[in-house]
Design a protein around this motif. Structure first.
Motif, PDB file in Angstrom:
ATOM      1  N   UNK A 133       0.840  -1.204   0.000  1.00 51.87           N
ATOM      2  CA  UNK A 133       0.000   0.000   0.000  1.00 51.87           C
ATOM      3  C   UNK A 133       0.873   1.252   0.000  1.00 51.87           C
ATOM      4  N   UNK A 134       1.908   1.241   0.821  1.00 51.46           N
ATOM      5  CA  UNK A 134       2.812   2.396   0.852  1.00 51.46           C
ATOM      6  C   UNK A 134       3.430   2.626  -0.529  1.00 51.46           C
ATOM      7  N   UNK A 135       3.929   1.577  -1.142  1.00 52.84           N
ATOM      8  CA  UNK A 135       4.585   1.721  -2.449  1.00 52.84           C
ATOM      9  C   UNK A 135       3.629   2.271  -3.499  1.00 52.84           C
ATOM     10  N   UNK A 136       2.354   1.889  -3.436  1.00 51.70           N
ATOM     11  CA  UNK A 136       1.393   2.408  -4.420  1.00 51.70           C
ATOM     12  C   UNK A 136       1.201   3.916  -4.250  1.00 51.70           C
ATOM     13  N   UNK A 137       1.213   4.386  -3.019  1.00 47.26           N
ATOM     14  CA  UNK A 137       1.112   5.829  -2.765  1.00 47.26           C
ATOM     15  C   UNK A 137       2.413   6.512  -3.183  1.00 47.26           C
ATOM     16  N   UNK A 138       3.531   5.931  -2.822  1.00 42.92           N
ATOM     17  CA  UNK A 138       4.832   6.521  -3.129  1.00 42.92           C
ATOM     18  C   UNK A 138       5.009   6.725  -4.636  1.00 42.92           C
TER      19      UNK A 138
END
Length: 173
Positions: free
Chosen positions: A157-162
Motif C-alpha cells: 500500500x505504501x509503495x502504491x502511494x509513493x
C-alpha cells in the motif's frame, strides 16, 4: 492484530532497523499541538537556528539515515488542504533536513488504491506499527505486529502511494 503489553519506543524500533522505514499518513488533521498553534498565531521557524527546531525525533532519523536506512514518508491529503496540512507542509522541512524523503498524494488521485484505514510505519518490511486516532485527530494507541502478511500488505500500500506521490519540494499547498 496482536498488541504487545510493553511495546518498544519508536526510537528503539528505528535503532533496530537495518534497511528501510516507511510511514504512511492518511489524516488531514492530527489534533492540536503547541507547534501548530504557534504557527497558526504567526510564528515561523528560524531554520538557521537548528537548536530551536531539531528534536530527538530528528536526531533518531538522522542517525538511522547515517547507518544506511532509507526513510520515506508519504501523505495522502484532501485538496484544498486543511490548515493543519498547510502547517505540516511548512514543518516538513525538518523531516527532510533529518534525511527523510517525503511525498504528497492528493486524495482524489488515490481513489483506486486499496489503503489501510490507519496511519502506520513499516520497518524492514517485517514489523508494522499501526497508529490509531480518535475522530478529533488525537492519538489513542499504537499496535505492533510482526505478521508477515500484514507487513506485505502495508508495504505494498505504501509503495502504491509513493509511486504516485509528488516529491515534497514539488508539492505546493
Amino acid at each position: 492484530m496482536p498488541q504487545s503489553e510493553q511495546q518498544p519506543s519508536f526510537g528503539e524500533l528505528l535503532a533496530s532497523t537495518e534497511r528501510t522505514a516507511v510511514h504512511l499518513e492518511l489524516r488531514d488533521v492530527y489534533g492540536d499541538n503547541p507547534r501548530f498553534a504557534a504557527w497558526r498565531d504567526g510564528h515561523r521557524t528560524d531554520w538557521d537556528d537548528r537548536a530551536s527546531w531539531w528534536h530527538s525525533f530528528h536526531e533518531q532519523i538522522a542517525q538511522a539515515v547515517r547507518r544506511g536506512v532509507a526513510i520515506r514518508r508519504a501523505r495522502v491529503v484532501s485538496e484544498p488542504v486543511s490548515e493543519y496540512i498547510r502547517w505540516e507542509h511548512y514543518a516538513t522541512r525538518s523531516n527532510v533536513e533529518a534525511g527523510e524523503a517525503v511525498r504528497w498524494l492528493p486524495r482524489r488521485r488515490a481513489s483506486d488504491l486499496l489503503l489501510p484505514p490507519n496511519d502506520y510505519w513499516v520497518f524492514d518490511d517485517r514489523l508494522v506499527r499501526v497508529h490509531h486516532f480518535a475522530g478529533d485527530g488525537s492519538h489513542v494507541v499504537d499496535e505492533l505486529s510482526s505478521d508477515p502478511e500484514l507487513a506485505k500488505q502495508f508495504s505494498s500500500a505504501f509503495e502504491s502511494v509513493w509511486e504516485r506521490g509528488t516529491p515534497h519540494d514539488e508539492y505546493a499547498v
